[in-house]
Design a protein around this motif. Structure first.
Motif, mmCIF file in Angstrom:
data_model
loop_
_atom_site.group_PDB
_atom_site.id
_atom_site.type_symbol
_atom_site.label_atom_id
_atom_site.label_comp_id
_atom_site.label_asym_id
_atom_site.label_seq_id
_atom_site.Cartn_x
_atom_site.Cartn_y
_atom_site.Cartn_z
ATOM 1 N N THR A 170 5.231 7.961 -6.849
ATOM 2 C CA THR A 170 5.595 8.272 -5.465
ATOM 3 C C THR A 170 5.789 6.982 -4.682
ATOM 4 O O THR A 170 6.738 6.861 -3.900
ATOM 5 C CB THR A 170 4.503 9.151 -4.812
ATOM 6 O OG1 THR A 170 4.343 10.335 -5.591
ATOM 7 C CG2 THR A 170 4.875 9.520 -3.392
ATOM 8 N N ALA A 171 4.916 6.013 -4.889
ATOM 9 C CA ALA A 171 5.045 4.719 -4.205
ATOM 10 C C ALA A 171 6.368 4.055 -4.580
ATOM 11 O O ALA A 171 7.064 3.511 -3.712
ATOM 12 C CB ALA A 171 3.864 3.817 -4.551
ATOM 13 N N TYR B 31 2.890 9.670 3.229
ATOM 14 C CA TYR B 31 2.610 8.562 2.321
ATOM 15 C C TYR B 31 3.371 7.302 2.727
ATOM 16 O O TYR B 31 2.861 6.188 2.585
ATOM 17 C CB TYR B 31 2.964 8.936 0.887
ATOM 18 C CG TYR B 31 2.096 9.998 0.260
ATOM 19 C CD1 TYR B 31 0.863 10.359 0.799
ATOM 20 C CD2 TYR B 31 2.508 10.659 -0.893
ATOM 21 C CE1 TYR B 31 0.070 11.342 0.211
ATOM 22 C CE2 TYR B 31 1.725 11.632 -1.491
ATOM 23 C CZ TYR B 31 0.514 11.969 -0.939
ATOM 24 O OH TYR B 31 -0.264 12.929 -1.522
ATOM 25 N N ALA B 32 4.586 7.468 3.212
ATOM 26 C CA ALA B 32 5.366 6.305 3.654
ATOM 27 C C ALA B 32 4.671 5.604 4.816
ATOM 28 O O ALA B 32 4.601 4.370 4.869
ATOM 29 C CB ALA B 32 6.780 6.732 4.050
ATOM 30 N N VAL B 33 4.135 6.381 5.740
ATOM 31 C CA VAL B 33 3.398 5.805 6.876
ATOM 32 C C VAL B 33 2.159 5.065 6.369
ATOM 33 O O VAL B 33 1.886 3.934 6.785
ATOM 34 C CB VAL B 33 3.018 6.891 7.905
ATOM 35 C CG1 VAL B 33 2.074 6.339 8.964
ATOM 36 C CG2 VAL B 33 4.267 7.493 8.544
ATOM 37 N N VAL B 34 1.441 5.680 5.448
ATOM 38 C CA VAL B 34 0.234 5.056 4.888
ATOM 39 C C VAL B 34 0.590 3.746 4.182
ATOM 40 O O VAL B 34 -0.071 2.719 4.376
ATOM 41 C CB VAL B 34 -0.490 6.042 3.925
ATOM 42 C CG1 VAL B 34 -1.586 5.353 3.139
ATOM 43 C CG2 VAL B 34 -1.045 7.222 4.706
ATOM 44 N N MET B 35 1.630 3.766 3.371
ATOM 45 C CA MET B 35 2.027 2.561 2.630
ATOM 46 C C MET B 35 2.492 1.448 3.561
ATOM 47 O O MET B 35 2.118 0.283 3.387
ATOM 48 C CB MET B 35 3.132 2.902 1.624
ATOM 49 C CG MET B 35 2.617 3.637 0.407
ATOM 50 S SD MET B 35 3.936 4.092 -0.757
ATOM 51 C CE MET B 35 4.879 2.602 -0.908
ATOM 52 N N THR C 143 2.900 -1.215 -7.079
ATOM 53 C CA THR C 143 1.624 -1.031 -7.762
ATOM 54 C C THR C 143 0.465 -1.417 -6.852
ATOM 55 O O THR C 143 -0.534 -0.699 -6.757
ATOM 56 C CB THR C 143 1.580 -1.862 -9.064
ATOM 57 O OG1 THR C 143 2.663 -1.447 -9.897
ATOM 58 C CG2 THR C 143 0.266 -1.674 -9.797
ATOM 59 N N MET C 144 0.582 -2.546 -6.171
ATOM 60 C CA MET C 144 -0.468 -2.992 -5.265
ATOM 61 C C MET C 144 -0.673 -1.995 -4.130
ATOM 62 O O MET C 144 -1.810 -1.663 -3.783
ATOM 63 C CB MET C 144 -0.116 -4.372 -4.693
ATOM 64 C CG MET C 144 -0.108 -5.476 -5.734
ATOM 65 S SD MET C 144 0.703 -6.993 -5.146
ATOM 66 C CE MET C 144 -0.428 -7.513 -3.878
ATOM 67 N N LEU C 145 0.432 -1.521 -3.552
ATOM 68 C CA LEU C 145 0.324 -0.562 -2.458
ATOM 69 C C LEU C 145 -0.267 0.763 -2.943
ATOM 70 O O LEU C 145 -1.055 1.387 -2.237
ATOM 71 C CB LEU C 145 1.676 -0.333 -1.796
ATOM 72 C CG LEU C 145 2.179 -1.479 -0.924
ATOM 73 C CD1 LEU C 145 3.589 -1.195 -0.428
ATOM 74 C CD2 LEU C 145 1.241 -1.720 0.246
ATOM 75 N N ALA C 146 0.102 1.179 -4.143
ATOM 76 C CA ALA C 146 -0.448 2.418 -4.699
ATOM 77 C C ALA C 146 -1.953 2.282 -4.891
ATOM 78 O O ALA C 146 -2.716 3.192 -4.554
ATOM 79 C CB ALA C 146 0.244 2.755 -6.022
ATOM 80 N N GLN C 147 -2.384 1.148 -5.424
ATOM 81 C CA GLN C 147 -3.816 0.937 -5.644
ATOM 82 C C GLN C 147 -4.572 0.889 -4.319
ATOM 83 O O GLN C 147 -5.648 1.456 -4.192
ATOM 84 C CB GLN C 147 -4.047 -0.355 -6.426
ATOM 85 C CG GLN C 147 -3.617 -0.256 -7.869
ATOM 86 C CD GLN C 147 -3.668 -1.598 -8.588
ATOM 87 O OE1 GLN C 147 -3.748 -2.660 -7.983
ATOM 88 N NE2 GLN C 147 -3.588 -1.533 -9.911
ATOM 89 N N GLU C 148 -4.021 0.210 -3.337
ATOM 90 C CA GLU C 148 -4.708 0.069 -2.058
ATOM 91 C C GLU C 148 -4.783 1.375 -1.278
ATOM 92 O O GLU C 148 -5.767 1.648 -0.595
ATOM 93 C CB GLU C 148 -4.018 -0.994 -1.196
ATOM 94 C CG GLU C 148 -4.705 -1.220 0.122
ATOM 95 C CD GLU C 148 -4.126 -2.374 0.913
ATOM 96 O OE1 GLU C 148 -4.223 -2.321 2.148
ATOM 97 O OE2 GLU C 148 -3.577 -3.317 0.323
ATOM 98 N N THR C 149 -3.740 2.179 -1.374
ATOM 99 C CA THR C 149 -3.658 3.379 -0.537
ATOM 100 C C THR C 149 -4.043 4.668 -1.239
ATOM 101 O O THR C 149 -4.315 5.672 -0.580
ATOM 102 C CB THR C 149 -2.222 3.550 0.006
ATOM 103 O OG1 THR C 149 -1.329 3.746 -1.112
ATOM 104 C CG2 THR C 149 -1.798 2.357 0.839
ATOM 105 N N GLY C 150 -4.016 4.682 -2.566
ATOM 106 C CA GLY C 150 -4.273 5.913 -3.297
ATOM 107 C C GLY C 150 -3.034 6.771 -3.487
ATOM 108 O O GLY C 150 -3.107 7.851 -4.062
#
Length: 150
Positions: A42-43, A9-13, A30-37
């Protein structure tokens, strides 16, 4: 060998953050969570870890947010994995901490584990966040299914 979900998840974010690199606006968890799922809790946890490791700068309050602390070309997969997992160590033989191996005294493989560990770390260090962000883009013609006219 398998990375934990947190490292993945860190790599994805951070790949998503790298795609926004250079923009004037700051991102937030919040923005990163929305964009990445990635789930928001966790984000948020990863933002703290990545900031502590010096990979992102985080500012609280109005106008705050996060941004990469350095250019994406200088952040590697090894940096991200180590920020979340700690030092890369394939076996306890290469771990800088204590060794709890029962056969350590007679092991003929132990002298070779450092080379294996260095190869794995080197492979991860050879992939930059800039490379991941560039190759992660989906071509526009694949964003939505094409309609076929009859």
């Amino acid at each position: 060998m398998r990375l934990s979900s947190l490292a993945d998840y860190a790599v994805v974010m951070l790949t998503a953050a790298a795609r926004h690199c250079g923009g004037a606006a700051r991102l937030n968890a919040t923005m990163l969570a929305q964009e990445t799922g990635v789930p928001l809790p966790t984000a948020q946890k990863l933002v703290s870890r990545l900031a502590a490791a010096g990979l992102i700068d985080s500012t609280r309050g109005t106008g705050g947010g996060i941004r990469l602390s350095r250019p994406p070309a200088t952040i590697t997969l090894a940096d991200i994995v180590e920020a979340v997992e700690g030092p890369i160590a394939m076996t306890s033989c290469v771990d800088a901490g204590h060794h709890d191996c029962a056969i350590e005294g007679n092991c003929r493989v132990k002298p070779h584990w450092n080379a294996v560990n260095d190869a794995v770390r080197g492979a991860l260090a050879g992939v930059s966040l800039a490379h991941l962000a560039a190759t992660a883009r989906v071509p526009e013609n694949q964003l939505a299914p094409q309609r076929v006219e009859a």
